[in-house]
Design a protein around this motif. Structure first.
Motif, PDB file in Angstrom:
ATOM      1  N   PHE A   1       0.858  -1.179   0.000  1.00 26.79           N
ATOM      2  CA  PHE A   1       0.000   0.000   0.000  1.00 26.79           C
ATOM      3  C   PHE A   1       0.898   1.235   0.000  1.00 26.79           C
ATOM      4  O   PHE A   1       1.725   1.399   0.901  1.00 26.79           O
ATOM      5  N   TYR A   2       0.713   2.104  -0.996  1.00 27.14           N
ATOM      6  CA  TYR A   2       1.507   3.325  -1.083  1.00 27.14           C
ATOM      7  C   TYR A   2       0.574   4.524  -1.102  1.00 27.14           C
ATOM      8  O   TYR A   2      -0.237   4.695  -2.006  1.00 27.14           O
TER       9      TYR A   2
ATOM     10  N   LEU B   1       2.314  13.631  -7.781  1.00 20.88           N
ATOM     11  CA  LEU B   1       2.949  12.546  -7.043  1.00 20.88           C
ATOM     12  C   LEU B   1       2.463  11.187  -7.548  1.00 20.88           C
ATOM     13  O   LEU B   1       3.249  10.238  -7.638  1.00 20.88           O
ATOM     14  N   THR B   2       1.190  11.098  -7.913  1.00 19.92           N
ATOM     15  CA  THR B   2       0.674   9.856  -8.500  1.00 19.92           C
ATOM     16  C   THR B   2       1.418   9.539  -9.790  1.00 19.92           C
ATOM     17  O   THR B   2       1.846   8.400 -10.022  1.00 19.92           O
ATOM     18  N   ALA B   3       1.598  10.552 -10.629  1.00 20.01           N
ATOM     19  CA  ALA B   3       2.340  10.365 -11.876  1.00 20.01           C
ATOM     20  C   ALA B   3       3.781   9.947 -11.592  1.00 20.01           C
ATOM     21  O   ALA B   3       4.351   9.122 -12.315  1.00 20.01           O
ATOM     22  N   THR B   4       4.363  10.495 -10.525  1.00 22.93           N
ATOM     23  CA  THR B   4       5.737  10.150 -10.161  1.00 22.93           C
ATOM     24  C   THR B   4       5.829   8.717  -9.672  1.00 22.93           C
ATOM     25  O   THR B   4       6.770   7.993 -10.013  1.00 22.93           O
TER      26      THR B   4
ATOM     27  N   PRO C   1      -0.144  -0.231 -10.475  1.00 25.79           N
ATOM     28  CA  PRO C   1      -1.419  -0.294  -9.742  1.00 25.79           C
ATOM     29  C   PRO C   1      -2.001  -1.698  -9.647  1.00 25.79           C
ATOM     30  O   PRO C   1      -2.889  -1.941  -8.826  1.00 25.79           O
ATOM     31  N   GLN C   2      -1.522  -2.625 -10.485  1.00 24.30           N
ATOM     32  CA  GLN C   2      -1.979  -4.006 -10.394  1.00 24.30           C
ATOM     33  C   GLN C   2      -1.228  -4.780  -9.322  1.00 24.30           C
ATOM     34  O   GLN C   2      -1.686  -5.825  -8.860  1.00 24.30           O
ATOM     35  N   LYS C   3      -0.065  -4.283  -8.930  1.00 20.27           N
ATOM     36  CA  LYS C   3       0.755  -4.952  -7.913  1.00 20.27           C
ATOM     37  C   LYS C   3       0.718  -4.221  -6.575  1.00 20.27           C
ATOM     38  O   LYS C   3       0.988  -4.821  -5.535  1.00 20.27           O
ATOM     39  N   ALA C   4       0.439  -2.941  -6.600  1.00 24.22           N
ATOM     40  CA  ALA C   4       0.435  -2.129  -5.377  1.00 24.22           C
ATOM     41  C   ALA C   4      -0.817  -1.272  -5.349  1.00 24.22           C
ATOM     42  O   ALA C   4      -1.307  -0.834  -6.393  1.00 24.22           O
ATOM     43  N   THR C   5      -1.319  -1.021  -4.154  1.00 26.57           N
ATOM     44  CA  THR C   5      -2.483  -0.157  -3.974  1.00 26.57           C
ATOM     45  C   THR C   5      -2.001   1.270  -3.757  1.00 26.57           C
ATOM     46  O   THR C   5      -1.374   1.582  -2.746  1.00 26.57           O
ATOM     47  N   ILE C   6      -2.273   2.136  -4.724  1.00 27.90           N
ATOM     48  CA  ILE C   6      -1.892   3.553  -4.653  1.00 27.90           C
ATOM     49  C   ILE C   6      -3.149   4.335  -4.285  1.00 27.90           C
ATOM     50  O   ILE C   6      -4.159   4.286  -5.006  1.00 27.90           O
ATOM     51  N   PHE C   7      -3.106   5.060  -3.168  1.00 25.09           N
ATOM     52  CA  PHE C   7      -4.335   5.681  -2.675  1.00 25.09           C
ATOM     53  C   PHE C   7      -4.068   7.025  -2.021  1.00 25.09           C
ATOM     54  O   PHE C   7      -2.927   7.369  -1.705  1.00 25.09           O
ATOM     55  N   VAL C   8      -5.151   7.770  -1.819  1.00 24.76           N
ATOM     56  CA  VAL C   8      -5.084   9.089  -1.179  1.00 24.76           C
ATOM     57  C   VAL C   8      -5.539   8.951   0.266  1.00 24.76           C
ATOM     58  O   VAL C   8      -6.629   8.438   0.544  1.00 24.76           O
ATOM     59  N   GLN C   9      -4.733   9.433   1.168  1.00 28.96           N
ATOM     60  CA  GLN C   9      -5.008   9.323   2.604  1.00 28.96           C
ATOM     61  C   GLN C   9      -6.391   9.849   2.969  1.00 28.96           C
ATOM     62  O   GLN C   9      -7.157   9.189   3.672  1.00 28.96           O
ATOM     63  N   SER C  10      -6.745  11.028   2.490  1.00 34.41           N
ATOM     64  CA  SER C  10      -7.998  11.659   2.909  1.00 34.41           C
ATOM     65  C   SER C  10      -9.237  10.951   2.365  1.00 34.41           C
ATOM     66  O   SER C  10     -10.349  11.223   2.828  1.00 34.41           O
TER      67      SER C  10
ATOM     68  N   ALA D   1      -8.401   7.805 -12.030  1.00 31.89           N
ATOM     69  CA  ALA D   1      -8.946   6.441 -12.009  1.00 31.89           C
ATOM     70  C   ALA D   1      -8.076   5.534 -11.142  1.00 31.89           C
ATOM     71  O   ALA D   1      -8.596   4.698 -10.393  1.00 31.89           O
ATOM     72  N   VAL D   2      -6.760   5.705 -11.235  1.00 31.81           N
ATOM     73  CA  VAL D   2      -5.847   4.930 -10.391  1.00 31.81           C
ATOM     74  C   VAL D   2      -6.127   5.216  -8.920  1.00 31.81           C
ATOM     75  O   VAL D   2      -6.203   4.297  -8.088  1.00 31.81           O
ATOM     76  N   LEU D   3      -6.279   6.500  -8.589  1.00 29.94           N
ATOM     77  CA  LEU D   3      -6.507   6.887  -7.194  1.00 29.94           C
ATOM     78  C   LEU D   3      -7.877   6.437  -6.693  1.00 29.94           C
ATOM     79  O   LEU D   3      -8.006   6.015  -5.532  1.00 29.94           O
ATOM     80  N   LYS D   4      -8.883   6.522  -7.532  1.00 27.48           N
ATOM     81  CA  LYS D   4     -10.227   6.100  -7.118  1.00 27.48           C
ATOM     82  C   LYS D   4     -10.248   4.612  -6.827  1.00 27.48           C
ATOM     83  O   LYS D   4     -10.774   4.171  -5.790  1.00 27.48           O
ATOM     84  N   ASP D   5      -9.660   3.826  -7.717  1.00 32.07           N
ATOM     85  CA  ASP D   5      -9.636   2.377  -7.523  1.00 32.07           C
ATOM     86  C   ASP D   5      -8.785   2.007  -6.309  1.00 32.07           C
ATOM     87  O   ASP D   5      -9.197   1.200  -5.471  1.00 32.07           O
ATOM     88  N   GLY D   6      -7.595   2.602  -6.213  1.00 31.48           N
ATOM     89  CA  GLY D   6      -6.712   2.282  -5.101  1.00 31.48           C
ATOM     90  C   GLY D   6      -7.282   2.688  -3.757  1.00 31.48           C
ATOM     91  O   GLY D   6      -7.157   1.951  -2.771  1.00 31.48           O
ATOM     92  N   SER D   7      -7.916   3.837  -3.695  1.00 33.55           N
ATOM     93  CA  SER D   7      -8.490   4.304  -2.435  1.00 33.55           C
ATOM     94  C   SER D   7      -9.646   3.423  -1.992  1.00 33.55           C
ATOM     95  O   SER D   7      -9.836   3.173  -0.790  1.00 33.55           O
ATOM     96  N   ALA D   8     -10.437   2.913  -2.952  1.00 39.27           N
ATOM     97  CA  ALA D   8     -11.525   1.998  -2.605  1.00 39.27           C
ATOM     98  C   ALA D   8     -10.965   0.688  -2.049  1.00 39.27           C
ATOM     99  O   ALA D   8     -11.486   0.140  -1.067  1.00 39.27           O
TER     100      ALA D   8
END
Length: 330
Positions: free
Chosen positions: A37-38, A63-66, A74-83, A301-308
């Motif tokens: 989880f990142y 930062l997501t782009a970085t 995103p298929q191997k790690a969950t990239i998400f927004v804390q808030s 889309a990456v952030l929405k999926d990862g945050s869920a």
């Protein structure tokens, strides 16, 4: 099962090469060694950006782009927004009930940053920063936490809070997290100090090739005892050589190590070789960052999926926490 991994970075503007070799390389390596989880720690950014909130979301997308450009998948790690995972805040609140104030006041970085801060940091948000970090980690029951050496005290605080919680409520709700130190604990800045945005001594991942060349050849500190080109140098005390060891190939490192000592290579040429090595490493990353930023909908889309996905795990943890604390579950 492999132990779960959790780490994160504040969205506070462009990342520099210290972040790349000091953190992101570690993140990428660990994503294949367990459930990773990142986090993009936007609440943490508010400890100093509370008067510039309009900067946080653009920095979050960058930062997501970085993350993606550095190799996170995103298929191997969950990239998400804390808030977007509200359970972080709930757990932070509950932990604040059981954490002695003295534990937070003794954190070494607290007084240091308080004294050197440009913004007013005399808030509970800043004092409670390490406790929110604890909640960030343990809400996923993470066992591995990739950190730099400057974060070890924060992680030890997390371990103490875990032990206190489990003892108070007589349940092993949380495992004690362990640090995974980077292979590159410190990257020197252009002035020889640790590379830091606050020092203004960084080479950024979005710098152009020309900017990198200018910074390395004109601003980078070298052996202070070497005044003339004909003076022999000492690579062991030269920040330029540290960059060579991080970015140049083995043949170049050996050449510089020998030729500098016998004045066979001048400082400008040595710095130029460093610039070329840094550009080779940074240019592909920069191109991937710019490409991702041109497609903001994909980043969202990456952030929405990862945050869920992250929230689904955090919800389960909070059910365990509420049960341990005898809270109602209607």
């Amino acid at each position: 099962m492999q132990p779960r991994v959790l780490s994160g970075i504040q969205p506070s503007g462009s990342q520099h090469i210290g972040h790349l070799v000091g953190a992101l390389d570690n993140f990428t390596r660990l994503q294949g060694e367990g459930e990773a989880f990142y986090m993009i720690a936007d609440w943490h950014a508010l400890t100093s950006k509370y008067e510039a909130v309009e900067e946080v979301w653009p920095a979050t997308l960058e930062l997501t782009a970085t993350y993606l450009a550095a190799g996170l998948d995103p298929q191997k790690a969950t990239i998400f927004v804390q808030s977007l995972v509200k359970e972080h805040a709930e757990l932070h609140l509950l932990l604040s009930m059981i954490t002695p104030l003295s534990w937070l006041e003794r954190v070494p970085t607290y007084k240091e940053k308080l004294q050197n801060a440009v913004a007013d940091l005399g808030s509970y948000g800043f004092l409670g920063y390490p406790l929110l970090q604890t909640a960030d980690i343990i809400v996923y029951k993470a066992r591995k936490v990739p950190v730099g050496e400057d974060q070890l005290f924060h992680l030890e605080l997390a371990r103490e809070v875990v032990r206190r919680f489990n003892h108070l409520y007589q349940r092993e709700v949380f495992p004690e997290p362990e640090a995974v130190l980077t292979k590159t604990p410190k990257v020197p800045g252009l002035d020889g100090r640790k590379m830091s945005k606050s020092y203004g001594n960084c080479v950024y991942l979005r710098d152009t090739d020309a900017a990198i060349l200018e910074k390395c050849t004109r601003q980078m500190a070298s052996d202070p005892a070497r005044v003339r080109k004909t003076d022999p140098g000492n690579p062991e005390i030269c920040p330029v050589f540290e960059f060579h060891k991080l970015f140049s190939d083995a043949a170049t490192v050996e050449l510089v190590n020998v030729e500098c000592r016998r004045a066979g290579i001048g400082c400008f040429d040595c710095k130029k070789r460093v610039a070329e090595a840094v550009i080779r490493r940074v240019a592909p990353v920069r191109e991937r960052i710019e490409d991702s930023l041109s497609r903001p909908a994909d980043l969202q889309a990456v952030l929405k999926d990862g945050s869920a996905r992250a929230r689904a795990v955090a919800v389960e943890t909070m059910e365990d926490v509420r049960a341990a604390m005898r809270m109602p579950a209607l």
